[in-house]
Scaffold this motif. Structure first.
Motif, mmCIF file in Angstrom:
data_model
loop_
_atom_site.group_PDB
_atom_site.id
_atom_site.type_symbol
_atom_site.label_atom_id
_atom_site.label_comp_id
_atom_site.label_asym_id
_atom_site.label_seq_id
_atom_site.Cartn_x
_atom_site.Cartn_y
_atom_site.Cartn_z
ATOM 1 N N GLY A 82 0.839 -1.382 -0.047
ATOM 2 C CA GLY A 82 0.008 -0.211 -0.075
ATOM 3 C C GLY A 82 0.680 1.072 0.021
ATOM 4 N N ILE A 83 2.051 1.259 -0.065
ATOM 5 C CA ILE A 83 2.888 2.487 -0.149
ATOM 6 C C ILE A 83 3.191 2.668 -1.768
ATOM 7 N N GLN A 84 2.696 3.969 -2.090
ATOM 8 C CA GLN A 84 2.991 4.592 -3.422
ATOM 9 C C GLN A 84 4.464 4.768 -3.526
ATOM 10 N N ALA A 85 4.976 4.004 -4.761
ATOM 11 C CA ALA A 85 6.395 3.878 -5.117
ATOM 12 C C ALA A 85 6.709 5.172 -5.941
ATOM 13 N N THR A 86 5.709 5.724 -6.426
ATOM 14 C CA THR A 86 6.012 6.780 -7.612
ATOM 15 C C THR A 86 6.883 7.950 -6.916
ATOM 16 N N SER A 87 6.399 8.314 -5.864
ATOM 17 C CA SER A 87 7.434 9.782 -5.245
ATOM 18 C C SER A 87 8.793 9.042 -4.839
ATOM 19 N N LEU A 88 8.882 7.942 -4.292
ATOM 20 C CA LEU A 88 10.026 7.254 -3.799
ATOM 21 C C LEU A 88 10.839 7.072 -5.151
ATOM 22 N N ILE A 89 10.486 6.640 -6.194
ATOM 23 C CA ILE A 89 11.258 6.524 -7.348
ATOM 24 C C ILE A 89 11.685 7.714 -7.903
ATOM 25 N N ALA A 90 10.665 8.990 -7.923
ATOM 26 C CA ALA A 90 11.230 10.216 -8.427
ATOM 27 C C ALA A 90 12.526 10.867 -7.498
ATOM 28 N N VAL A 91 12.341 10.504 -6.002
ATOM 29 C CA VAL A 91 13.431 10.902 -5.406
ATOM 30 C C VAL A 91 14.727 10.140 -5.611
ATOM 31 N N LEU A 92 14.895 8.628 -5.708
ATOM 32 C CA LEU A 92 15.618 8.021 -6.106
ATOM 33 C C LEU A 92 16.384 8.275 -7.541
ATOM 34 N N GLY A 93 15.513 8.645 -8.532
ATOM 35 C CA GLY A 93 16.191 9.229 -9.630
ATOM 36 C C GLY A 93 16.784 10.378 -9.454
ATOM 37 N N ALA A 94 16.447 11.178 -8.761
ATOM 38 C CA ALA A 94 16.902 12.799 -8.418
ATOM 39 C C ALA A 94 18.361 12.371 -7.833
ATOM 40 N N ALA A 95 18.140 11.573 -6.792
ATOM 41 C CA ALA A 95 19.746 11.191 -6.119
ATOM 42 C C ALA A 95 20.401 10.592 -6.862
ATOM 43 N N SER A 96 20.214 9.789 -7.888
ATOM 44 C CA SER A 96 20.913 8.876 -8.851
ATOM 45 C C SER A 96 21.523 9.924 -9.693
ATOM 46 N N LEU A 97 20.813 10.770 -10.161
ATOM 47 C CA LEU A 97 21.374 11.998 -11.055
ATOM 48 C C LEU A 97 22.349 12.675 -10.395
ATOM 49 N N ALA A 98 22.165 13.391 -9.190
ATOM 50 C CA ALA A 98 23.256 14.031 -8.470
ATOM 51 C C ALA A 98 24.458 13.127 -8.145
ATOM 52 N N ILE A 99 24.336 11.883 -7.895
ATOM 53 C CA ILE A 99 25.376 10.916 -7.558
ATOM 54 C C ILE A 99 26.272 10.711 -8.899
ATOM 55 N N GLY A 100 25.391 10.554 -9.793
ATOM 56 C CA GLY A 100 26.114 10.671 -11.214
ATOM 57 C C GLY A 100 26.957 11.773 -11.785
ATOM 58 N N LEU A 101 26.291 13.076 -11.373
ATOM 59 C CA LEU A 101 27.148 13.978 -12.046
ATOM 60 C C LEU A 101 28.387 14.430 -10.976
ATOM 61 N N ALA A 102 28.262 13.904 -9.595
ATOM 62 C CA ALA A 102 29.398 14.240 -8.797
ATOM 63 C C ALA A 102 30.378 12.958 -8.934
ATOM 64 N N LEU A 103 30.187 11.862 -9.342
ATOM 65 C CA LEU A 103 31.138 10.730 -9.867
ATOM 66 C C LEU A 103 31.204 10.485 -11.234
ATOM 67 N N GLN A 104 30.919 11.706 -11.983
ATOM 68 C CA GLN A 104 31.317 11.488 -13.380
ATOM 69 C C GLN A 104 32.419 11.095 -13.907
ATOM 70 N N GLY A 105 33.621 11.561 -13.457
ATOM 71 C CA GLY A 105 35.027 11.274 -13.679
ATOM 72 C C GLY A 105 35.056 9.668 -13.508
ATOM 73 N N THR A 106 34.744 9.301 -12.135
ATOM 74 C CA THR A 106 34.921 7.865 -12.018
ATOM 75 C C THR A 106 33.999 6.982 -12.903
ATOM 76 N N LEU A 107 32.806 7.278 -13.010
ATOM 77 C CA LEU A 107 31.994 6.479 -14.117
ATOM 78 C C LEU A 107 32.334 6.400 -15.339
ATOM 79 N N SER A 108 33.009 7.505 -15.822
ATOM 80 C CA SER A 108 33.602 7.378 -16.962
ATOM 81 C C SER A 108 34.746 6.486 -17.102
ATOM 82 N N ASN A 109 35.616 6.432 -16.211
ATOM 83 C CA ASN A 109 36.671 5.492 -15.927
ATOM 84 C C ASN A 109 36.104 4.046 -16.232
#
Length: 264
Positions: A82-109
């Motif tokens: 009964g927990i709506q996961a839509t908002s949780l997915i949006a938060v996780l997506g935003a967090a993943s984007l922020a982490i990806g931008l912070a670690l773009q050098g590591t991710l490119s390697n």
């Protein structure tokens, strides 16, 4: 204190509904972990069936598939209880984007490391030149390429630099061509000098008979005649042949000097 009526029927229905949801969520969690494990093992075995696939890349991609399956199972469990996961997915997506931008050098390697491990432009033990560095490959992982320089110093190069620039692999092919110049006395006949040099190259154990060595006169001076030499050798014998050519040049120069002194 007034008595508050308790609706046992409502509570019973509530317990039954949520109880079934909890049991279903537990069953879904168990099934999700089992399916994720099956997918991990299947992907791992399937990738390793290819001879070009590296164990590190196979493990990484298999783990990625496993965690993606677990993420889908988690969303289904949240929906079930009964927990709506839509908002949780949006938060996780935003967090993943922020982490990806912070670690773009590591991710490119890491992405470059996956490509290097997949396409294998070089392997451990190869002598390469890349990103302004030269050495023998000691290790290749998802983030760095490790070289040992000529004086046995460790050189770590980020994979993004290795993948994104021109690379010279000196160990890729089984044969190498050596080009150098040898000098013959100025008074020696051209054909005689060329035949003598060609005979030395043919008799050398580090040269290949095919293609045949090429000896060509290029310049003439009072000091002698220079001959351009092109000879093929197994890659493993390159340094030995170069040493033999240096010794041959030294012996000829010494013999010429001795002959000149005797003539005087």
């Amino acid at each position: 204190m007034p008595n508050v009526p308790i609706d046992f029927t409502f509570l019973t229905n509530l317990v039954v509904v949520y109880g079934f949801n909890v049991v279903g969520a537990l069953a879904l969690a168990v099934a999700g972990f089992w399916i994720a494990g099956v997918i991990h093992n299947g992907v791992h075995r399937g990738l390793l069936a290819s001879k070009r696939m590296d164990v590190t890349v196979a493990s990484f991609l298999a783990s990625l598939a496993q965690y993606a399956t677990l993420a889908v199972a988690l969303v289904a469990i949240l929906q079930l209880v009964g927990i709506q996961a839509t908002s949780l997915i949006a938060v996780l997506g935003a967090a993943s984007l922020a982490i990806g931008l912070a670690l773009q050098g590591t991710l490119s390697n890491m992405a470059a490391g996956v490509m290097l491990l997949l396409f294998r432009p070089f392997k451990v033990g190869d002598a390469i030149e890349v990103a302004g560095k030269a050495g023998t490959v000691r290790d290749l992982n998802l983030f760095f390429t490790e070289l040992a320089s000529g004086d046995n110093v460790q050189v770590l190069i980020p994979n993004a630099q290795v993948w994104g620039t021109a690379l010279t692999n000196k160990s890729k092919y089984p044969t190498r061509r050596v080009e150098t110049t040898l000098t013959a006395p100025a008074d020696q006949d051209f054909e005689s000098a060329r035949a003598e040099i060609a005979a030395f190259l043919r008799d050398n154990p580090h040269t290949l008979a095919s293609p045949e060595p090429i000896v060509t006169p290029t310049s003439y001076s009072d000091g002698g005649v220079e001959y351009a030499v092109k000879v093929w050798t197994p890659a493993k014998d390159l340094q030995a042949l170069q040493a033999d050519l240096v010794q041959y040049t030294r012996d000829r120069a010494r013999a010429q000097t001795t002959f000149g002194q005797a003539a005087e």
